[in-house]
Write an enzyme that holds these catalytic residues in place. Structure first.
Site, PDB file in Angstrom:
ATOM      1  N   HIS A 366       0.853  -1.197   0.126  1.00 26.69           N
ATOM      2  CA  HIS A 366       0.040  -0.078  -0.034  1.00 26.69           C
ATOM      3  C   HIS A 366       0.714   1.241   0.150  1.00 26.69           C
ATOM      4  CE1 HIS A 366      -4.011  -1.831   0.932  1.00 26.69           C
ATOM      5  NE2 HIS A 366      -3.108  -2.897   1.274  1.00 26.69           N
ATOM      6  N   LYS A 557      -7.657  14.317   4.173  1.00 30.19           N
ATOM      7  CA  LYS A 557      -6.925  13.020   4.036  1.00 30.19           C
ATOM      8  C   LYS A 557      -5.980  13.396   5.475  1.00 30.19           C
ATOM      9  CE  LYS A 557      -6.130  14.063  -0.090  1.00 30.19           C
ATOM     10  NZ  LYS A 557      -6.420  12.647  -0.747  1.00 30.19           N
ATOM     11  N   ARG A 558      -5.158  12.179   5.566  1.00 31.65           N
ATOM     12  CA  ARG A 558      -4.117  12.442   6.487  1.00 31.65           C
ATOM     13  C   ARG A 558      -3.083  13.515   6.073  1.00 31.65           C
ATOM     14  NH1 ARG A 558      -3.575   8.582  10.691  1.00 31.65           N
ATOM     15  NH2 ARG A 558      -1.633   9.875  11.361  1.00 31.65           N
ATOM     16  N   LYS A 563       1.330  14.594   0.508  1.00 26.79           N
ATOM     17  CA  LYS A 563      -0.340  14.995   0.009  1.00 26.79           C
ATOM     18  C   LYS A 563      -0.361  16.257  -0.290  1.00 26.79           C
ATOM     19  CE  LYS A 563      -2.016  10.891   2.607  1.00 26.79           C
ATOM     20  NZ  LYS A 563      -2.976  10.052   1.639  1.00 26.79           N
ATOM     21  N   THR A 665      -8.441   6.808  -2.097  1.00 29.80           N
ATOM     22  CA  THR A 665      -9.640   6.219  -2.360  1.00 29.80           C
ATOM     23  C   THR A 665     -10.787   7.172  -2.195  1.00 29.80           C
ATOM     24  OG1 THR A 665      -9.285   5.451  -0.082  1.00 29.80           O
ATOM     25  CG2 THR A 665      -9.163   3.687  -1.782  1.00 29.80           C
ATOM     26  N   LYS A 669     -14.601   8.478  -3.876  1.00 24.28           N
ATOM     27  CA  LYS A 669     -15.902   8.726  -3.223  1.00 24.28           C
ATOM     28  C   LYS A 669     -16.510   9.982  -3.681  1.00 24.28           C
ATOM     29  CE  LYS A 669     -13.808   6.138   0.601  1.00 24.28           C
ATOM     30  NZ  LYS A 669     -12.852   6.316   1.680  1.00 24.28           N
TER      31      LYS A 669
HETATM   32  C1  26V Z   1       2.455   2.374   8.530  1.00 24.78           C
HETATM   33  C2  26V Z   1       2.412   2.234  10.064  1.00 24.78           C
HETATM   34  C3  26V Z   1       3.686   2.411  10.621  1.00 24.78           C
HETATM   35  C4  26V Z   1       3.853   2.001  11.861  1.00 24.78           C
HETATM   36  C5  26V Z   1       2.509   1.995  12.881  1.00 24.78           C
HETATM   37  C6  26V Z   1       1.367   1.895  11.977  1.00 24.78           C
HETATM   38  C7  26V Z   1       1.160   2.005  10.697  1.00 24.78           C
HETATM   39  C8  26V Z   1      -0.039   2.077   9.953  1.00 24.78           C
HETATM   40  C9  26V Z   1      -0.015   2.327   8.575  1.00 24.78           C
HETATM   41  C10 26V Z   1       1.056   2.502   7.957  1.00 24.78           C
HETATM   42  C11 26V Z   1       1.189   2.649   6.437  1.00 24.78           C
HETATM   43  C12 26V Z   1      -0.337   3.060   5.814  1.00 24.78           C
HETATM   44  C13 26V Z   1      -0.106   2.844   4.218  1.00 24.78           C
HETATM   45  C14 26V Z   1      -1.515   3.324   3.733  1.00 24.78           C
HETATM   46  O1  26V Z   1      -2.481   3.581   4.404  1.00 24.78           O
HETATM   47  N1  26V Z   1      -1.498   3.520   2.612  1.00 24.78           N
HETATM   48  C15 26V Z   1      -2.567   3.791   1.653  1.00 24.78           C
HETATM   49  O2  26V Z   1      -3.472   2.813   1.405  1.00 24.78           O
HETATM   50  C16 26V Z   1      -4.600   3.135   0.698  1.00 24.78           C
HETATM   51  C17 26V Z   1      -5.307   1.908   0.326  1.00 24.78           C
HETATM   52  O3  26V Z   1      -4.746   1.195  -0.441  1.00 24.78           O
HETATM   53  C18 26V Z   1      -4.183   4.033  -0.767  1.00 24.78           C
HETATM   54  O4  26V Z   1      -5.407   4.538  -1.051  1.00 24.78           O
HETATM   55  C19 26V Z   1      -3.326   5.393  -0.272  1.00 24.78           C
HETATM   56  O5  26V Z   1      -2.890   5.939  -1.515  1.00 24.78           O
HETATM   57  C20 26V Z   1      -2.123   4.728   0.627  1.00 24.78           C
HETATM   58  O6  26V Z   1      -1.392   5.821   1.141  1.00 24.78           O
END
Ligand code: 26V
Length: 823
Positions: A366, A557-558, A563, A665, A669
């Site tokens: 992801h 978004k975050r 971004k 995503t 929407k």
């Molecule tokens: C990393 C970490 C690192 C340590 C602790 C918790 C944590 C939680 C999440 C992440 C990585 C998150 C990656 C993510 O959310 N990617 C997003 O995934 C979406 C669904 O595929 C995509 O639409 C977004 O473009 C992408 O940024």
């Protein structure tokens, strides 16, 4: 929506829903809470309605399980550290098709207000952002498509933090979403699972000591939540594990002092699932997160294997009966854990165990951001999971042997693909483990899958060319259109009939209606109704006022540098600068909305939030901006806020530096709800343009290839020197205007943009971004019919972005599973 749909055999629900006739609802309200009917509060009423609904779906839920078991159907298991579910009540009511009954029955209760009742449910915020929300959309599609599936996650007692804004800055508050008993979950204590770590702890005088080599046993208690598919046929399960400590120590053996230590120990084990980790680049190396990941994997695989064996299957049939999808590398320890089970418990030989493991597991990536690619210290594995470390070493040994045979003499390739990184510290590369140990690796949009293959893990893609594929993300139209936008949904049903929520390609039939003036009129009215509704909600819940007639321009978004919320701010400041310096400047009236959370330790992201709030304050108090330019930061972005703001948005901001947003995503929407998009050619936004036609989307800026080519020679200072507006706007950042009395407040941001090289190339794209916005403003004001036409064409082209399409692709090309209709 209140009419039962033909073929949905909803009649059986009728009668069961006579809440007012002393049925489920009254019983739950009075007996669960021990209150008189008219003495119950809103929360208690919500719980009673939710409980009644759960009663109604219980038979279907049992029948679903029984059917899957009896048919021994191949089953999908979706392993994810995050499920960003949001609220469940309205979605379940809609999917079961019983909204009419429920609303009607509640109308006869003088104490009841449907909207207030819905508001009494907290968001289940068990995720950070896109990855967690995707998991929730997938669960909805799996149930709707009647695919046997279980989602496995953790039952965090504290989900994503609640964001408050104090003096413009983010303040994190704990989200105690389980404070009241959750009416959806069923604790299945009899199906608890024990998992062990090779490292124990001991309290001595209140301090914690690690005791390597002394096993600690933990209990995983499953909490099941029903996931009702649209049409109410299949009810799948989301199983969340809560941590507990088995009472394996005999309290009688402890003397007075040790008794307290023993209880502290127990409390510690139970803390494992207390809190969701925020997506934080500094989060790596934290032991608790490591143990959480293993806990998810250990509990889930034990459960999967038990089910598989209970159905009388032989080990050799594992890949024919079980498909396990790893949502990013967070559950990638499953590769080693499944090997452990097959070697140590099933007593298979290595080759057979490996073949079964690889064919059973699949992995989704992801993100390409290097800081988000997980690596865990070898030492941590050795301390807590020595057996898994041995297995990882053995996998690596055999794998590197194959690589050596393929690339004789090339030690560079060996060091790049090795599961172990040697320097600066010995760490396990979880993405390499996931790619080597599964039969499928997919990205989440075409560009992302290509960059993953060609750049990020190019060597591995060379070694396993057949394993890589793309599955462009999608979102569930049930929540994001039917539920979130009743006005537009009603118009779609009027135009297309009521099958579109389950067959979103039917939206294509709207295409020709873009040329129908009467339809455009209705469409505009539906969109305005959504904006008015949102305006009222904003006023009531957040005390923010907006004018629904203005162009609503939204970025939610975050908060992250890639971004580029900063790019948006620079544009707003440009407009503001023109308003201040040119009295004849008359832009189309706009409302700029922002929302999003910053990771608690990501200081720059938090500073960006403060900047947005400071800019909002400066602009909103200036009479020159009145009626033309308004800015608001909406606190505590989450699923529920998204459901409100997306239908009310005219322009969606998807402006990441090209090559960095894997998919996105929310872009989908917004599109489904009729917003136009301003965006870079990044993630799935590219595919949105391909489907809607380039003339119906506003692309700007450098492409991913151009970003890569420009980077070595890029000089943000050039833009400052040579572009007067860029200079004026950057100088505003350190002026009294934005941060009165504190001109150095945004020095950090100025430095990032000018002195530290502007890694995400804001200034390179600013010129083209501003020009594109100017065109958009003109279109909005000069050609409302043309705008509406584009808006309709966007909705018409959005059918592809249903998560039903995505799940059908996973089912066919990765999992090889078929629907299993429930009688
Ligand atoms: C990393 C970490 C690192 C340590 C602790 C918790 C944590 C939680 C999440 C992440 C990585 C998150 C990656 C993510 O959310 N990617 C997003 O995934 C979406 C669904 O595929 C995509 O639409 C977004 O473009 C992408 O940024």
């Amino acid at each position: 929506m209140s009419e039962p749909r033909a073929g949905d055999d909803l009649e059986r629900y009728e009668g069961m829903f006579r809440f007012r006739d002393q049925d489920y609802y009254d019983r739950h309200l009075v007996f669960d809470h021990v209150v008189p009917m008219d003495g119950a509060n809103q929360r208690q009423r919500f719980e009673a309605v939710a409980r009644s609904l759960r009663d109604v779906l219980t038979q279907r839920w049992l029948l679903t399980k029984e059917t899957h078991h009896r048919r021994n159907a191949k089953q999908v298991y979706y392993l994810s550290m995050e499920f960003l579910i949001g609220r469940t009540l309205l979605n379940t009511v809609n999917n079961l098709g019983v909204r009419g009954y429920v609303e009607e029955d509640l109308r006869s209760d003088p104490h009841q207000d449907w909207a207030e009742l819905l508001d009494a449910e907290p968001d289940a915020g068990l995720g950070n952002g896109g990855l967690g929300r995707l998991a929730a959309c997938f669960m909805d599609s799996l149930a709707t498509l009647e695919i046997p599936a279980i989602g496995y996650g953790l039952r965090y007692e504290y989900g994503m933090f609640r964001q408050e804004i104090h003096d413009g800055s983010q303040v994190e508050q704990p989200d105690n979403w389980l404070m009241h008993p959750d009416p959806w979950e069923v604790a299945r204590t009899t199906e608890s699972v024990e998992v062990s770590l090779n490292c124990s702890f001991e309290f001595q005088g209140g301090t914690l000591h690690r005791l390597p080599g002394q096993p600690i046993h933990m209990l995983g208690i499953p909490y099941d939540r029903p996931v009702a598919g649209h049409g109410g046929r299949t009810i799948n399960t989301l199983r969340l594990w809560g941590a507990a400590s088995p009472d394996f120590f005999d309290f009688g053996e402890f003397s007075g002092g040790e008794f307290v230590d023993a209880v502290l120990y127990k409390v510690m084990a139970e803390s494992l699932t207390r809190v969701l980790y925020p997506d934080d680049s500094t989060a790596r190396g934290r032991t608790l997160r490591f143990v959480q990941e293993y806990f998810l994997v250990g509990c889930s695989l034990a459960d999967i294997v038990r089910r598989f064996r209970d159905r009388g299957n032989a080990w050799a049939d594992l890949p024919d009966k079980v498909a396990i999808q790893l949502n990013d590398t967070h559950p990638a320890m499953a590769v080693a854990e499944l090997m452990r089970i097959l070697l140590d418990e099933a007593r298979l030989g290595w080759d057979e165990a490996w073949d079964l493991t690889v064919r059973t597991l699949a992995y989704t990536n992801h993100t390409l951001l290097p800081e988000a690619l997980e690596k865990w210290p070898v030492e941590m594995f050795q301390t807590f999971l020595p057996r898994l470390m041995d297995i990882i070493y053995e996998i690596n040994h055999r794998f590197l042997g194959d690589v050596r045979a393929k690339y004789p003499g090339d030690n560079w390739v060996l060091s790049r693909v090795s599961l172990i990184e040697e320097t600066p510290a010995r760490q396990v590369r979880m993405a390499n483990l996931a790619i080597v140990g599964t039969h499928s690796t997919n990205g989440v949009a075409q560009i992302h899958s290509r960059l993953l293959r060609e750049v990020t893990v190019a060597d591995l893609a060379d070694i396993f060319p057949g394993r890589f594929s793309n599955k462009t993300n999608g979102v569930t139209p049930r929540r994001w259109l039917l539920l979130a936008n009743p006005d537009l949904a009603a118009l779609l049903t009027e135009a297309l009939g009521d099958s579109w929520p389950r067959d979103l390609d039917r939206l294509a039939e709207l295409g020709p209606l873009a040329e129908d003036a009467a339809f455009r009129e209705k469409f505009r009215a539906a969109r305005l109704a959504a904006k008015v509704r949102f305006g009222n909600w904003l006023k009531r819940d957040l005390d923010v006022e907006i004018d629904p007639e203005t162009l609503v321009d939204t970025q939610v978004k975050r908060i992250h540098e890639y971004k580029r919320q900063l790019l948006n701010v620079l544009h707003i400041l440009t407009v503001y600068h023109r308003l201040r310096t040119d009295s004849s400047f008359d832009p189309a009236p706009r409302t700029y909305l922002f929302a999003g959370k910053a990771a608690p330790a990501y200081h720059l992201a938090k500073r960006i939030i403060r900047l947005i709030n400071d800019v909002a304050a400066a602009v909103n108090r200036d009479p020159r901006a009145r009626g033309r330019l308004r800015v608001a930061f909406l606190p505590n972005y989450g699923v529920t806020l998204a459901e409100q703001v997306i239908p009310a948005t005219d322009l969606s901001e998807q402006i990441s530096t090209a090559g960095y947003e894997a998919s996105g995503t929310s872009n989908m929407k917004f599109m489904m709800n009729g917003a136009l998009t301003i965006g870079t050619r990044d993630g799935a936004t590219i595919e949105m343009g391909e489907r809607a036609g380039e003339e119906n989307i506003f692309f700007f800026g450098l492409t991913a290839a151009e970003v890569a080519a420009r980077r070595p020679s890029y000089d943000p200072g050039w833009h400052y020197q040579n572009e007067p507006e860029t200079r004026a706007v950057l100088d505003m950042l350190s002026s009294d205007l934005i941060s009165p009395g504190d001109p150095s407040r945004y020095d950090l941001i100025r430095q990032v943009l000018l002195d530290h090289g502007d890694y995400f190339m804001h200034l390179a794209d600013l010129g083209s971004y501003i020009q594109t916005h100017d065109r958009i403003g003109n279109l909005w004001r000069e050609d409302p019919e043309g705008w509406t036409r584009k808006s309709i064409l966007n909705v018409a082209a959005s059918g592809y972005f249903s998560s039903d399409r995505t799940i059908e692709e996973y089912a066919r090309e990765i999992w090889d599973v078929k629907p299993c209709p429930i009688p």
